[in-house]
Every structure is written in C-alpha cells, then in structure tokens.
Design a protein around this motif. Sequence first.
Motif, PDB file in Angstrom:
ATOM      1  N   VAL A  31      14.072  -3.114  -6.325  1.00 45.50           N
ATOM      2  CA  VAL A  31      15.350  -2.621  -6.827  1.00 45.50           C
ATOM      3  C   VAL A  31      15.453  -2.959  -8.308  1.00 45.50           C
ATOM      4  N   SER A  32      15.913  -2.001  -9.097  1.00 45.27           N
ATOM      5  CA  SER A  32      16.080  -2.213 -10.538  1.00 45.27           C
ATOM      6  C   SER A  32      17.553  -2.405 -10.879  1.00 45.27           C
ATOM      7  N   TYR A  33      17.780  -2.986 -12.029  1.00 44.97           N
ATOM      8  CA  TYR A  33      19.141  -3.184 -12.523  1.00 44.97           C
ATOM      9  C   TYR A  33      19.093  -3.243 -14.040  1.00 44.97           C
ATOM     10  N   ARG A  34      19.888  -2.412 -14.657  1.00 50.33           N
ATOM     11  CA  ARG A  34      19.937  -2.337 -16.119  1.00 50.33           C
ATOM     12  C   ARG A  34      18.571  -2.066 -16.715  1.00 50.33           C
ATOM     13  N   GLY A  35      17.859  -1.137 -16.069  1.00 53.73           N
ATOM     14  CA  GLY A  35      16.627  -0.611 -16.644  1.00 53.73           C
ATOM     15  C   GLY A  35      15.360  -1.372 -16.359  1.00 53.73           C
ATOM     16  N   ALA A  36      15.418  -2.438 -15.569  1.00 53.81           N
ATOM     17  CA  ALA A  36      14.215  -3.219 -15.268  1.00 53.81           C
ATOM     18  C   ALA A  36      14.281  -3.726 -13.836  1.00 53.81           C
ATOM     19  N   LYS A  37      13.111  -4.072 -13.291  1.00 54.73           N
ATOM     20  CA  LYS A  37      13.051  -4.637 -11.952  1.00 54.73           C
ATOM     21  C   LYS A  37      13.950  -5.855 -11.865  1.00 54.73           C
ATOM     22  N   MET A  38      14.778  -5.891 -10.806  1.00 53.31           N
ATOM     23  CA  MET A  38      15.656  -7.035 -10.613  1.00 53.31           C
ATOM     24  C   MET A  38      14.802  -8.276 -10.396  1.00 53.31           C
ATOM     25  N   SER A  39      14.978  -9.267 -11.255  1.00 53.26           N
ATOM     26  CA  SER A  39      14.083 -10.426 -11.230  1.00 53.26           C
ATOM     27  C   SER A  39      14.795 -11.649 -11.778  1.00 53.26           C
ATOM     28  N   LYS A  40      14.589 -12.780 -11.099  1.00 52.65           N
ATOM     29  CA  LYS A  40      15.160 -14.031 -11.585  1.00 52.65           C
ATOM     30  C   LYS A  40      14.573 -14.409 -12.941  1.00 52.65           C
ATOM     31  N   SER A  41      13.273 -14.141 -13.128  1.00 53.54           N
ATOM     32  CA  SER A  41      12.638 -14.515 -14.387  1.00 53.54           C
ATOM     33  C   SER A  41      13.184 -13.708 -15.559  1.00 53.54           C
ATOM     34  N   VAL A  42      13.564 -12.448 -15.303  1.00 55.25           N
ATOM     35  CA  VAL A  42      14.146 -11.608 -16.351  1.00 55.25           C
ATOM     36  C   VAL A  42      15.619 -11.928 -16.533  1.00 55.25           C
ATOM     37  N   GLY A  43      16.285 -12.264 -15.423  1.00 60.16           N
ATOM     38  CA  GLY A  43      17.693 -12.611 -15.485  1.00 60.16           C
ATOM     39  C   GLY A  43      18.636 -11.463 -15.164  1.00 60.16           C
ATOM     40  N   ASN A  44      18.084 -10.297 -14.817  1.00 61.95           N
ATOM     41  CA  ASN A  44      18.926  -9.125 -14.513  1.00 61.95           C
ATOM     42  C   ASN A  44      19.128  -8.997 -13.006  1.00 61.95           C
ATOM     43  N   ILE A  45      19.789  -9.966 -12.428  1.00 53.39           N
ATOM     44  CA  ILE A  45      19.937  -9.981 -10.981  1.00 53.39           C
ATOM     45  C   ILE A  45      21.401  -9.864 -10.591  1.00 53.39           C
ATOM     46  N   VAL A  46      21.608  -9.298  -9.423  1.00 55.77           N
ATOM     47  CA  VAL A  46      22.928  -9.254  -8.804  1.00 55.77           C
ATOM     48  C   VAL A  46      22.824 -10.104  -7.543  1.00 55.77           C
ATOM     49  N   LEU A  47      23.485 -11.237  -7.536  1.00 57.92           N
ATOM     50  CA  LEU A  47      23.375 -12.156  -6.414  1.00 57.92           C
ATOM     51  C   LEU A  47      24.230 -11.685  -5.244  1.00 57.92           C
ATOM     52  N   ALA A  48      23.649 -11.777  -4.052  1.00 51.52           N
ATOM     53  CA  ALA A  48      24.391 -11.397  -2.853  1.00 51.52           C
ATOM     54  C   ALA A  48      25.657 -12.238  -2.715  1.00 51.52           C
ATOM     55  N   ARG A  49      25.559 -13.529  -3.008  1.00 54.86           N
ATOM     56  CA  ARG A  49      26.716 -14.406  -2.806  1.00 54.86           C
ATOM     57  C   ARG A  49      27.878 -14.013  -3.705  1.00 54.86           C
TER      58      ARG A  49
END
Length: 395
Positions: free
Chosen positions: A263-281
């Motif tokens: 899943v991508s978010y804001r143009g890049a793969k959703m990744s903790k290392s990139v920081g572009n994540i949407v947390l479920a919690r």
Amino acid sequence: MTIRLTTHSSSGPVDFRPTGDPIKIYICGVTPYDAAHLGHVATFLTYDVLERRLHELGRQTTMVRNFTDLDEPILPRAQQLGIAYADLVEAEVRQFDNDMSELGMLPPHAQPRVSQMLDHVLEFIGQLDAAGYTYTADGTTYFDTSRSTVFGELSGYSAHLRHHLAAERGGNPDDPAKRSSQDFVLWRATRPGEPTFDSPYGSGVPGWHIGCSAMARATLGTTIDLHGGGTDLIFPHHECEQAQSLALQTEPYVGAWLHCHLVSYRGAKMSKSVGNIVLARNLLRQHDGAAIRLALLRQYRHTAGFEWRDSDITIGERLLDLLRTAARATSGPDPRPWAHRVRAAIDDDLDFPTAIAELEEMARTVLATAGNDTSCPAALTDVAKLLGIDLQEKA
C-alpha cells in the motif's frame, strides 16, 4: 467451488487445492517496535477473508502468525523512546493484538514469538551446523548459501538485485566476515541494551530469517500449504527462509507462496523507515474497525497495491452506514444473485473491490426496492460477515 489464486510461482490465477486437512497457513507477522500500519492490515485482511471463505466451503485451517521480537530495529526504537527493550515489545504486542481485534480479524491458531521459541531455533541451527551449512566468523554464525541448491530460486532475482535488496533490507552484504555477500546471519552477538541468550554459538540472539523457519516447523510441521506476507519479504526474508528449511528436508517446504502487494501513501510505499505511514491505532481511535476494513477492501487486491488517501476512511464510514441501514430493513429483493456474485469475486483471486461493489449494490437495492423477501436483510448481514464486516451497531 474452487478458489483461484495468483501465487508467487504462477503468472495468473490457478486453482488452490491444498491437500492438507486442516489447511496449514503461515503468515509473517510484525517486528513489534512500532504499531501496525495499513500496509500490514491489508496483508492480514487478505488472509482473513480467505480463511473465512475456506471455512464457509467446509475446510478447516490452522493459521500461524508470528512476532519477530528479537530483531535489530527494536533496540534503536526503545532507546529513542527511553524505555527498556522488553517494555517496548510488550506494549507493541498488546497494541497489535488490540488492533487486530478491533479490525475484526480471525484469531490465529498460534502467535509464536522468537524469544519464546529459542529451543526450536537453536535445534534448527544445530541441524544446519551438523549438515555442513554453517560457519562462524568474528563471533557471528552464518548460513553458507554456496551449499544451498535452491538459494535464489524463489525470488528469481539477479545477483546484483539481491545484493541491492540485502543492503536495503538489513542483510549487510558488505560484511567482510562473510564468505559470500549473500550469506546470512543465523546467530549473532547482542548489542548493549538487547536481551541476550546462551547458545553453543556464544551469547547472543538469532538472525531474522531463522526464526520463521523454526517457528513454522514447530507449529505446523515441515510442509506449509500457504505461506506469505508482503512482496517486500520475497527477498531476502523468504528466500533465506526457504533455503535453510530445504537444507534439512526433501519434502516441499511451501505448497504455495502468496505475496501481497504494498500500500502506498503520499506517493511512496507505506513504510516505517520512510515515515509515510497511517497507523491502524490512530484510525481506530476515531473510526469503526469495520469502516477501515471497507475502506481497504473496496480498493485492495493482493496482486496490485493502491494509494491510500485520507478521504478513504470517510468513504468507508459512509458505506458502513449504508450497509447497516439496509440490514435493518424488514425485507428486500431476492438476495441470491448478489450473494453469489460476492462469493464468486472472492473465489476469483480474492477480488475484494468487486465483492465490495456487489455488497454495496445489494444494500442500495434493498433500500430502493419494495421487495418482499424477508430473508434479504439477514442474507446481507451474512455476506458482509464473510468479508469480516460486522453490521451490528456498536454501543
């Protein structure tokens, strides 16, 4: 009916015909140093709906999903937060379990942690050692990939790409102690602040890959019917896992690998290392877990990722409201055509967007049509439940 899946080794959907009873499923879980994001959720949803459909077809499943609670990313995160390693792990395991429950995931048969399976891990390394697949250098014990007859076959990647991905994903291919850049860690010394365990290879902790091989064998046996995770695990994790497992057995290790696109978010793969994540919690603090499921399932297929947008959760909430309103109706049209098409979509390579579209059309037709079939609202609720959508109103 037969479920058709695009597996790692197939160019398109093929019949999924596991011979086991129950069907053995192993899903690579999370490293508990931060909470689950929507990329993780999409992968776990894929297996959740598949399990639900298999159960409806009369098949039993044994699903195992692990925690890699001894892994290099945990210590830096604990130090950043100023808490003990073990406290971070326990907090994130609790958070993950809560997230999965709120999202309506079926509970796994087992949820092993590497730290609780060390006897199995060390037994596995000992067997690899006895068979001549290991060597130790500078206090680290490695798997010798030159001895493997299958290393590289799972991914099919070139040596150049494998080197690049190993460097990107924690494999340290430029480690001068290695005989080959592709060799991987079985046991290593710990760093200050990490837990440490005694072993024949010195005090330390296991490498990343050996944990899954040992946990899968301990909980499911030597052959798994279906194994998977995200496509980012194909190399190095699953490649290394398969190589070390097949070093100790002649029977197949995995019947079918099912890798879920990212899943991508804001143009890049959703990744903790990139920081572009949407947390479920974070979403669960404000939204019903069923709405999050709908928001993901209406777009996600395991054969192709998608771009999450912040507005998606609003769409999921509106769709959930529509479905719950229709489920409160007293009657409607004959539900069988829609129910059939929802099931057919799931059976067709887990086509969740089509299944959700059919479910939505069914609900809209219930509300727009003065049908007299009193079984329709209950049928809508049952079909939604097959997708893990609970149409009961929350208090």
